[in-house]
Scaffold this motif. Structure first.
Motif, PDB file in Angstrom:
ATOM      1  N   ALA A 175      19.157  -8.737  17.906  1.00 41.94           N
ATOM      2  CA  ALA A 175      18.382  -9.431  18.742  1.00 41.94           C
ATOM      3  C   ALA A 175      17.036  -9.829  18.364  1.00 41.94           C
ATOM      4  O   ALA A 175      16.141 -10.746  19.050  1.00 41.94           O
ATOM      5  CB  ALA A 175      17.918  -8.281  19.669  1.00 41.94           C
ATOM      6  N   GLY A 176      16.965  -9.980  16.792  1.00 43.04           N
ATOM      7  CA  GLY A 176      15.623 -10.625  16.365  1.00 43.04           C
ATOM      8  C   GLY A 176      14.594  -9.687  16.293  1.00 43.04           C
ATOM      9  O   GLY A 176      13.557  -9.981  15.685  1.00 43.04           O
ATOM     10  N   LYS A 177      14.704  -8.492  16.574  1.00 47.31           N
ATOM     11  CA  LYS A 177      13.786  -7.272  16.441  1.00 47.31           C
ATOM     12  C   LYS A 177      13.376  -6.877  14.925  1.00 47.31           C
ATOM     13  O   LYS A 177      14.355  -6.426  14.315  1.00 47.31           O
ATOM     14  CB  LYS A 177      14.038  -6.310  17.350  1.00 47.31           C
ATOM     15  N   THR A 178      12.303  -6.972  14.677  1.00 49.49           N
ATOM     16  CA  THR A 178      12.052  -6.259  12.970  1.00 49.49           C
ATOM     17  C   THR A 178      12.185  -4.846  13.051  1.00 49.49           C
ATOM     18  O   THR A 178      11.751  -4.203  13.858  1.00 49.49           O
ATOM     19  CB  THR A 178      10.621  -6.680  12.537  1.00 49.49           C
ATOM     20  N   ILE A 179      13.161  -4.364  12.105  1.00 51.14           N
ATOM     21  CA  ILE A 179      13.226  -3.020  12.266  1.00 51.14           C
ATOM     22  C   ILE A 179      12.836  -2.269  10.741  1.00 51.14           C
ATOM     23  O   ILE A 179      12.961  -1.029  10.593  1.00 51.14           O
ATOM     24  CB  ILE A 179      14.764  -2.638  12.162  1.00 51.14           C
ATOM     25  N   TRP A 180      12.628  -3.208   9.937  1.00 52.18           N
ATOM     26  CA  TRP A 180      12.067  -2.729   8.728  1.00 52.18           C
ATOM     27  C   TRP A 180      11.251  -3.984   7.945  1.00 52.18           C
ATOM     28  O   TRP A 180      11.851  -4.908   7.784  1.00 52.18           O
ATOM     29  CB  TRP A 180      13.156  -2.358   7.575  1.00 52.18           C
ATOM     30  N   ASP A 181      10.231  -3.599   7.528  1.00 51.71           N
ATOM     31  CA  ASP A 181       9.190  -4.163   6.793  1.00 51.71           C
ATOM     32  C   ASP A 181       8.646  -3.699   5.632  1.00 51.71           C
ATOM     33  O   ASP A 181       7.844  -2.896   5.605  1.00 51.71           O
ATOM     34  CB  ASP A 181       8.286  -4.990   7.899  1.00 51.71           C
ATOM     35  N   LEU A 182       8.860  -4.220   4.520  1.00 48.74           N
ATOM     36  CA  LEU A 182       8.256  -3.741   3.163  1.00 48.74           C
ATOM     37  C   LEU A 182       7.592  -4.665   2.184  1.00 48.74           C
ATOM     38  O   LEU A 182       7.863  -5.820   2.107  1.00 48.74           O
ATOM     39  CB  LEU A 182       9.458  -3.184   2.222  1.00 48.74           C
ATOM     40  N   GLN A 183       6.150  -4.386   2.144  1.00 45.53           N
ATOM     41  CA  GLN A 183       5.330  -5.108   1.586  1.00 45.53           C
ATOM     42  C   GLN A 183       5.196  -4.710   0.367  1.00 45.53           C
ATOM     43  O   GLN A 183       4.876  -3.445  -0.199  1.00 45.53           O
ATOM     44  CB  GLN A 183       3.886  -5.378   2.262  1.00 45.53           C
ATOM     45  N   LEU A 184       5.208  -5.715  -0.706  1.00 40.48           N
ATOM     46  CA  LEU A 184       5.184  -5.218  -2.176  1.00 40.48           C
ATOM     47  C   LEU A 184       3.749  -5.605  -2.800  1.00 40.48           C
ATOM     48  O   LEU A 184       3.466  -6.675  -2.671  1.00 40.48           O
ATOM     49  CB  LEU A 184       6.261  -5.784  -3.166  1.00 40.48           C
ATOM     50  N   GLY A 185       3.093  -4.600  -3.658  1.00 36.03           N
ATOM     51  CA  GLY A 185       1.844  -5.064  -4.112  1.00 36.03           C
ATOM     52  C   GLY A 185       1.941  -5.095  -5.657  1.00 36.03           C
ATOM     53  O   GLY A 185       3.033  -5.414  -6.040  1.00 36.03           O
ATOM     54  N   LYS A 186       1.067  -4.572  -6.350  1.00 37.36           N
ATOM     55  CA  LYS A 186       1.020  -4.755  -7.777  1.00 37.36           C
ATOM     56  C   LYS A 186       1.797  -3.491  -8.508  1.00 37.36           C
ATOM     57  O   LYS A 186       2.318  -2.660  -7.715  1.00 37.36           O
ATOM     58  CB  LYS A 186      -0.360  -4.317  -8.290  1.00 37.36           C
ATOM     59  N   LEU A 187       2.221  -3.717  -9.749  1.00 39.74           N
ATOM     60  CA  LEU A 187       2.974  -2.609 -10.477  1.00 39.74           C
ATOM     61  C   LEU A 187       1.926  -1.639 -10.846  1.00 39.74           C
ATOM     62  O   LEU A 187       0.750  -2.184 -11.257  1.00 39.74           O
ATOM     63  CB  LEU A 187       3.687  -3.260 -11.847  1.00 39.74           C
ATOM     64  N   ALA A 188       2.272  -0.424 -10.706  1.00 36.54           N
ATOM     65  CA  ALA A 188       1.188   0.717 -11.005  1.00 36.54           C
ATOM     66  C   ALA A 188       1.295   0.398 -12.554  1.00 36.54           C
ATOM     67  O   ALA A 188       2.218   0.313 -13.421  1.00 36.54           O
ATOM     68  CB  ALA A 188       1.569   2.014 -10.523  1.00 36.54           C
ATOM     69  N   ASP A 189      -0.076   0.996 -13.275  1.00 37.04           N
ATOM     70  CA  ASP A 189       0.009   1.474 -14.711  1.00 37.04           C
ATOM     71  C   ASP A 189       0.927   2.162 -15.336  1.00 37.04           C
ATOM     72  O   ASP A 189       1.194   1.985 -16.362  1.00 37.04           O
ATOM     73  CB  ASP A 189      -1.276   1.591 -14.925  1.00 37.04           C
ATOM     74  N   LYS A 190       1.154   3.365 -14.612  1.00 39.91           N
ATOM     75  CA  LYS A 190       2.125   4.159 -14.956  1.00 39.91           C
ATOM     76  C   LYS A 190       3.588   4.014 -14.728  1.00 39.91           C
ATOM     77  O   LYS A 190       4.420   5.004 -14.809  1.00 39.91           O
ATOM     78  CB  LYS A 190       1.526   5.567 -14.900  1.00 39.91           C
ATOM     79  N   GLY A 191       3.963   2.948 -14.009  1.00 41.87           N
ATOM     80  CA  GLY A 191       5.104   2.782 -13.475  1.00 41.87           C
ATOM     81  C   GLY A 191       5.308   2.801 -12.021  1.00 41.87           C
ATOM     82  O   GLY A 191       4.584   3.400 -11.552  1.00 41.87           O
ATOM     83  N   GLY A 192       6.344   1.926 -11.513  1.00 42.20           N
ATOM     84  CA  GLY A 192       6.485   2.050 -10.060  1.00 42.20           C
ATOM     85  C   GLY A 192       5.664   0.844  -9.333  1.00 42.20           C
ATOM     86  O   GLY A 192       5.070  -0.029 -10.038  1.00 42.20           O
ATOM     87  N   THR A 193       5.884   0.694  -8.149  1.00 38.32           N
ATOM     88  CA  THR A 193       5.225  -0.376  -7.361  1.00 38.32           C
ATOM     89  C   THR A 193       4.352   0.005  -6.232  1.00 38.32           C
ATOM     90  O   THR A 193       5.081   1.022  -5.377  1.00 38.32           O
ATOM     91  CB  THR A 193       6.390  -1.353  -7.038  1.00 38.32           C
ATOM     92  N   PHE A 194       3.489  -0.565  -5.899  1.00 37.39           N
ATOM     93  CA  PHE A 194       2.615   0.016  -4.719  1.00 37.39           C
ATOM     94  C   PHE A 194       3.291  -0.891  -3.561  1.00 37.39           C
ATOM     95  O   PHE A 194       3.475  -1.938  -3.443  1.00 37.39           O
ATOM     96  CB  PHE A 194       1.373  -0.629  -4.988  1.00 37.39           C
ATOM     97  N   ILE A 195       3.464  -0.055  -2.474  1.00 35.37           N
ATOM     98  CA  ILE A 195       4.057  -0.670  -1.257  1.00 35.37           C
ATOM     99  C   ILE A 195       3.270  -0.121  -0.101  1.00 35.37           C
ATOM    100  O   ILE A 195       2.713   0.821   0.246  1.00 35.37           O
ATOM    101  CB  ILE A 195       5.736  -0.524  -1.265  1.00 35.37           C
ATOM    102  N   GLN A 196       3.688  -0.915   0.986  1.00 33.68           N
ATOM    103  CA  GLN A 196       3.225  -0.659   2.464  1.00 33.68           C
ATOM    104  C   GLN A 196       4.544  -1.053   3.471  1.00 33.68           C
ATOM    105  O   GLN A 196       5.254  -1.828   3.076  1.00 33.68           O
ATOM    106  CB  GLN A 196       2.272  -1.681   3.155  1.00 33.68           C
ATOM    107  N   PHE A 197       4.544  -0.181   4.494  1.00 33.67           N
ATOM    108  CA  PHE A 197       5.395  -0.498   5.496  1.00 33.67           C
ATOM    109  C   PHE A 197       5.097  -0.855   6.807  1.00 33.67           C
ATOM    110  O   PHE A 197       4.224  -0.459   7.194  1.00 33.67           O
ATOM    111  CB  PHE A 197       6.219   0.934   5.686  1.00 33.67           C
ATOM    112  N   ASN A 198       5.756  -1.974   7.225  1.00 34.84           N
ATOM    113  CA  ASN A 198       5.482  -2.286   8.461  1.00 34.84           C
ATOM    114  C   ASN A 198       3.800  -2.596   8.932  1.00 34.84           C
ATOM    115  O   ASN A 198       3.366  -2.304  10.059  1.00 34.84           O
ATOM    116  CB  ASN A 198       5.963  -1.304   9.621  1.00 34.84           C
ATOM    117  N   GLY A 199       3.212  -3.208   7.670  1.00 34.76           N
ATOM    118  CA  GLY A 199       1.789  -3.549   8.278  1.00 34.76           C
ATOM    119  C   GLY A 199       0.917  -2.163   8.217  1.00 34.76           C
ATOM    120  O   GLY A 199      -0.429  -2.400   8.894  1.00 34.76           O
ATOM    121  N   GLU A 200       1.446  -1.007   7.915  1.00 34.72           N
ATOM    122  CA  GLU A 200       0.376   0.104   8.032  1.00 34.72           C
ATOM    123  C   GLU A 200      -0.940   0.039   7.098  1.00 34.72           C
ATOM    124  O   GLU A 200      -0.768  -0.504   5.954  1.00 34.72           O
ATOM    125  CB  GLU A 200       1.237   1.313   7.550  1.00 34.72           C
ATOM    126  N   ALA A 201      -1.854   0.663   7.594  1.00 32.66           N
ATOM    127  CA  ALA A 201      -3.177   0.771   6.726  1.00 32.66           C
ATOM    128  C   ALA A 201      -2.923   2.120   5.646  1.00 32.66           C
ATOM    129  O   ALA A 201      -3.925   2.848   5.682  1.00 32.66           O
ATOM    130  CB  ALA A 201      -4.411   0.990   7.543  1.00 32.66           C
TER     131      ALA A 201
END
Length: 372
Positions: A135-161
């Protein structure tokens, strides 16, 4: 100690105290600017996968966005996905599955921060993955940030603060053409019952070689074909991927059409796949003798495919674009019918053959003593 010395000591101590106080203020300011993120409260999603299975089941569209652009993929019939932003070509499912597997295997390790000032330092911008339902409704939104110094990726879901740390890294490709499946022909070599080649420079004659079953050698009318050559042809022309595409009426594709060769493959179940290769002849360039021979760059090779199976996807693709393929597919085709003929090697010389008489030798006459 004089009275002036007694006065200077308190003054020096006072100056030192001021310096220490200033340094303490600067140190506190530096710590405040570089302080670690405050400990964020827990979240029930910690330890869970980034991409839940129920979200994937509902997904009908995936948008991959980076600062370089965006790619739109839409779900087609069955499990097939298409690249809507690249002429609606079938998607490279292996590439898509690798991305999905990465997201489903990755876990949320911890909440990093909920502080707006710290969120601004984690590199969130235009890099994100978004899934929508039919239906065109967003059901999942993943925003990717920088890589962490000790491994992994910083992320946000659905524009959450709120920022999380995910135990994964992912490269997002924003080139829509790279998401398309480049395979044009994919036949099993053992399924080929016949191969037909045309020879334009021999009055357009064609030669057809056949076999009754996969284990049999190929035969032809009037001669025995070279089995290794035919097998190499089959290996090359049953698995073909394109390198680039152009408009249907591109100048390059039109210029190549007059110089064409055809390979027709017939399977044991009667399916015909006709491959027409074309290439413009490279122009001759005259160079002065003292500059050596000039070798012009090769002209692109184009491929048009016609599959007798009316539902084959390649038939639809051929109506959308012109396809360029590896040059050797065209240039390595047998140039003459005679190239296909398997001739036995000449017999070795017989060991019992009578040697040819040797030529008489000439030289000075023998010397004989008189009376002998």
């Amino acid at each position: 100690m004089c009275s002036s010395d007694l006065v200077s000591v308190p003054m020096k101590l006072k100056t030192l105290a001021v310096v220490v106080a200033v340094l303490a203020v600067l140190s506190a300011a530096t710590w405040y600017a570089r302080r670690p993120a405050p400990e964020a409260p827990g979240d029930p999603r910690i330890g869970q996968t980034l991409l839940p299975a129920d979200v994937l089941q509902k997904a009908a569209k995936l948008v991959v966005t980076t600062p370089d652009g965006a790619v739109n993929l839409t779900k087609g019939t069955g499990d097939q996905w298409n690249v809507a932003s690249y002429y609606d070509f079938p998607a490279d499912m292996a590439k898509l599955i690798r991305l999905v597997d990465t997201l489903q295997e990755a876990k949320l390790e911890r909440v990093v921060t909920t502080s707006p000032s710290y969120l601004a330092r984690l590199g969130f911008g235009d890099t994100r993955l978004t899934m929508s339902d039919s239906a065109g409704k967003t059901i999942w939104d993943l925003q990717l940030g920088k890589l962490a110094d000790k491994g992994g990726t910083f992320i946000q879901f659905n524009g959450e603060a709120k920022a999380f740390l995910g135990n994964f890294t992912a490269y997002l490709d924003a080139n829509a053409g790279n998401w398309a499946n480049h395979q044009l022909v994919d036949l099993k070599t053992e399924s080929i019952a016949a191969v037909e080649l045309n020879f334009p420079e021999e009055n357009g004659r064609t030669v057809r070689v056949t076999r009754a079953k996969a284990a049999d050698p190929f035969t032809a009318d009037g001669f025995t074909p070279k089995q290794e050559l035919i097998n190499n042809l089959i290996n090359l022309h049953t698995a073909i991927s394109y390198s680039e595409t152009e408009d249907l009426d591109s100048a390059g594709a039109k210029a190549a059409q007059p110089r064409a060769r055809t390979v027709k493959l017939t399977t044991f179940d009667g399916r015909n796949v006709t491959l027409t290769y074309s290439q413009k002849l490279a122009p001759k360039v005259e160079t002065p003798p003292d500059q050596g021979e000039f070798v012009p760059p090769p002209q692109p090779v184009y491929l048009a495919v016609v599959d007798s199976n009316a539902t084959a996807p390649v038939n639809t693709l051929m109506k959308k674009r012109s396809f360029r393929v590896q040059e050797s597919l065209f240039t390595n085709l047998p140039a003459k019918i005679d190239d296909l003929v398997d001739r036995p090697p000449p017999p070795p010389p017989s060991l019992n053959a009578t040697p040819a008489p040797s030529a008489p030798t000439t030289g000075p006459a023998s010397f004989r003593m008189p009376g002998n």
